[in-house]
Design an enzyme around this catalytic site. Structure first.
Site, PDB file in Angstrom:
ATOM      1  N   ASP A 127       0.798  -1.209   0.000  1.00  0.00           N
ATOM      2  CA  ASP A 127       0.000   0.000   0.000  1.00  0.00           C
ATOM      3  C   ASP A 127       0.843   1.276   0.000  1.00  0.00           C
ATOM      4  O   ASP A 127       0.388   2.291   0.535  1.00  0.00           O
ATOM      5  CB  ASP A 127      -0.837  -0.032   1.307  1.00  0.00           C
ATOM      6  CG  ASP A 127      -2.207   0.584   1.097  1.00  0.00           C
ATOM      7  OD1 ASP A 127      -2.515   0.890  -0.051  1.00  0.00           O
ATOM      8  OD2 ASP A 127      -2.930   0.765   2.086  1.00  0.00           O
ATOM      9  N   CYS A 186     -26.673  -7.652  -6.066  1.00  0.00           N
ATOM     10  CA  CYS A 186     -26.555  -6.990  -4.754  1.00  0.00           C
ATOM     11  C   CYS A 186     -26.054  -5.554  -4.917  1.00  0.00           C
ATOM     12  O   CYS A 186     -25.260  -5.247  -5.797  1.00  0.00           O
ATOM     13  CB  CYS A 186     -25.583  -7.787  -3.887  1.00  0.00           C
ATOM     14  SG  CYS A 186     -25.222  -7.025  -2.310  1.00  0.00           S
ATOM     15  N   CYS A 193     -23.513   3.198   2.210  1.00  0.00           N
ATOM     16  CA  CYS A 193     -22.542   4.295   2.337  1.00  0.00           C
ATOM     17  C   CYS A 193     -23.243   5.547   2.891  1.00  0.00           C
ATOM     18  O   CYS A 193     -24.168   6.066   2.268  1.00  0.00           O
ATOM     19  CB  CYS A 193     -21.905   4.586   0.971  1.00  0.00           C
ATOM     20  SG  CYS A 193     -20.777   5.985   1.064  1.00  0.00           S
ATOM     21  N   CYS A 235     -13.897   4.132   8.072  1.00  0.00           N
ATOM     22  CA  CYS A 235     -15.303   3.745   7.963  1.00  0.00           C
ATOM     23  C   CYS A 235     -15.359   2.327   7.393  1.00  0.00           C
ATOM     24  O   CYS A 235     -14.659   2.023   6.427  1.00  0.00           O
ATOM     25  CB  CYS A 235     -16.010   4.727   7.038  1.00  0.00           C
ATOM     26  SG  CYS A 235     -17.653   4.238   6.502  1.00  0.00           S
ATOM     27  N   CYS A 238     -19.213   0.081   4.108  1.00  0.00           N
ATOM     28  CA  CYS A 238     -19.391  -0.654   2.850  1.00  0.00           C
ATOM     29  C   CYS A 238     -18.830  -2.074   2.941  1.00  0.00           C
ATOM     30  O   CYS A 238     -19.045  -2.887   2.050  1.00  0.00           O
ATOM     31  CB  CYS A 238     -18.818   0.108   1.654  1.00  0.00           C
ATOM     32  SG  CYS A 238     -17.123   0.661   1.848  1.00  0.00           S
ATOM     33  N   CYS A 242     -21.588  -5.982   3.418  1.00  0.00           N
ATOM     34  CA  CYS A 242     -21.356  -6.992   2.370  1.00  0.00           C
ATOM     35  C   CYS A 242     -21.647  -8.408   2.873  1.00  0.00           C
ATOM     36  O   CYS A 242     -21.054  -8.855   3.850  1.00  0.00           O
ATOM     37  CB  CYS A 242     -19.918  -6.902   1.874  1.00  0.00           C
ATOM     38  SG  CYS A 242     -19.573  -8.099   0.571  1.00  0.00           S
TER      39      CYS A 242
HETATM   40  S1  SF4 Z   1     -19.353  -5.709  -2.665  1.00  0.00           S
HETATM   41 FE1  SF4 Z   1     -20.599  -6.958  -1.305  1.00  0.00          FE
HETATM   42  S2  SF4 Z   1     -22.259  -5.560  -0.672  1.00  0.00           S
HETATM   43 FE2  SF4 Z   1     -21.290  -4.660  -2.466  1.00  0.00          FE
HETATM   44  S3  SF4 Z   1     -22.504  -5.406  -4.196  1.00  0.00           S
HETATM   45 FE3  SF4 Z   1     -20.794  -6.831  -3.947  1.00  0.00          FE
HETATM   46  S4  SF4 Z   1     -21.636  -8.447  -2.652  1.00  0.00           S
HETATM   47 FE4  SF4 Z   1     -23.012  -6.706  -2.427  1.00  0.00          FE
HETATM   48  S1  SF4 Z   2     -15.580   3.801   3.499  1.00  0.00           S
HETATM   49 FE1  SF4 Z   2     -17.160   3.026   2.105  1.00  0.00          FE
HETATM   50  S2  SF4 Z   2     -19.107   3.346   3.184  1.00  0.00           S
HETATM   51 FE2  SF4 Z   2     -17.568   4.578   4.232  1.00  0.00          FE
HETATM   52  S3  SF4 Z   2     -17.805   6.590   3.318  1.00  0.00           S
HETATM   53 FE3  SF4 Z   2     -16.146   5.544   2.197  1.00  0.00          FE
HETATM   54  S4  SF4 Z   2     -17.178   4.569   0.457  1.00  0.00           S
HETATM   55 FE4  SF4 Z   2     -18.758   5.145   1.926  1.00  0.00          FE
END
Ligand code: SF4
Ligand code: SF4
Length: 299
Positions: A127, A186, A193, A235, A238, A242
């Site tokens: 990274d 999905c 978010c 955060c 997201c 999942c």
């Molecule tokens: S990353 Fe995970 S939550 Fe997002 S669309 Fe794909 S399966 Fe669904």
């Molecule tokens: S980490 Fe993911 S859910 Fe959180 S603000 Fe950024 S894009 Fe949105």
């Protein structure tokens, strides 16, 4: 060296998954990156626009490069912070992953040299350099890139750090890539978010809570402040949304053991902390990146 031997070596070094692919030029990824930069979605991360040719072609990054070895290190934990503690992303519960993953990559690198009986020339990346880690991981059969723009391993989920060795190492055979994307219809991550930063397969860093709380140097814009809730460092929304993370297995990395201060300190505890105490409690953790002053700003 056989692919299985490489995978076993990686396992012995503590990695949860490993694959290897031949070096190629990633033109499609470069074009996607340029479109993303063109829309200004990188916000203040100007370094994303640097060394695009090296990002596209690893042979420019490491002379004579033949392969890209990709490893995953799971950091998932089911532990939860105290309900009164400001919320940090899970990756910040323990020690800084850069050093932990790098140490393991060095071990793997040396063991390959020993096994091969020849000097391998290469470099290790966690990274910290212009490398399309997610795409290399996908090509190395370690999963697919989800709508949340993260790599999703079918068994480990997405709470994984990606480590890369680009070198002149050549195994007998290469990993086969995972071409299927199991996101299907999905859209949970996009809906979850809090700030609308996520559109399928793309993050607008200007709106992303992770960027705003960790990388942003000036004031956080009012729109983000309103939506970030009790989050003060990163955060996970997201990833938490999942379904592929429902079966995530617990990590087994000593250095990622949860720091009791992160788990229990209240808002007031953070705001009252001085620099010496911060150093004592959080040296060698991801919190040193923004530093105490910015953490207080976030809180
Ligand atoms: S990353 Fe995970 S939550 Fe997002 S669309 Fe794909 S399966 Fe669904
Ligand atoms: S980490 Fe993911 S859910 Fe959180 S603000 Fe950024 S894009 Fe949105």
């Amino acid at each position: 060296m056989k692919l299985e031997v490489l995978k076993n070596k990686a396992w012995e070094c503590g990695f949860d998954a490993c694959g290897v692919v031949p070096v190629e030029i990633l033109t499609r990824e470069r074009e996607r990156l340029e479109r993303w930069l063109g829309r200004g979605f990188h916000a203040g991360m100007n370094y994303m626009a640097n060394n695009i040719e090296k990002r596209e072609n690893p042979a420019l990054l490491v002379e004579g490069a033949r392969s890209v070895i990709v490893t995953l290190t799971n950091y998932y934990t089911s532990e939860r912070q105290h309900p009164d503690a400001p919320i940090a992303a899970r990756y910040a519960y323990g020690k800084d992953y850069h050093r932990v993953v790098k140490d393991r990559l060095f071990k793997l690198y040396s063991s390959l040299q020993e096994k091969d009986g020849r000097k391998i020339t290469g470099r290790i990346f966690v990274d910290s350099a212009p490398v399309f880690e997610h795409e290399w991981a996908r090509r190395a059969g370690l999963g697919w890139i989800g709508r949340n723009s993260l790599l999703i391993h079918p068994k480990l989920g997405s709470f994984c750090f990606i480590g890369v060795i680009i070198s002149d190492f050549e195994p007998d055979s290469y990993s086969s890539s995972e071409s299927r994307n199991f996101c299907g219809t999905c859209n949970r991550c996009v809906k979850a978010c809090p700030t609308g930063a996520l559109s399928p397969y793309e993050v607008n860093a200007n709106l992303c809570i992770s960027y705003n709380t960790i990388e942003r140097k000036d004031e956080i814009p009012p729109l983000i402040k309103e939506k970030m809730g009790n989050r003060f460092f990163g955060c996970d929304a997201c990833q938490d949304a999942c379904p592929w993370n429902r079966g995530a297995v617990l990590h087994h990395v000593e250095e990622f053991a949860s720091n009791p201060w992160v788990m229990t300190m209240s808002r007031e505890d953070w705001l009252d902390m001085d620099e010496d105490t911060f150093k004592e409690r959080f040296a060698d953790t991801p919190f040193t990146r923004p530093g105490l002053e910015r953490i207080k700003r976030n809180i």
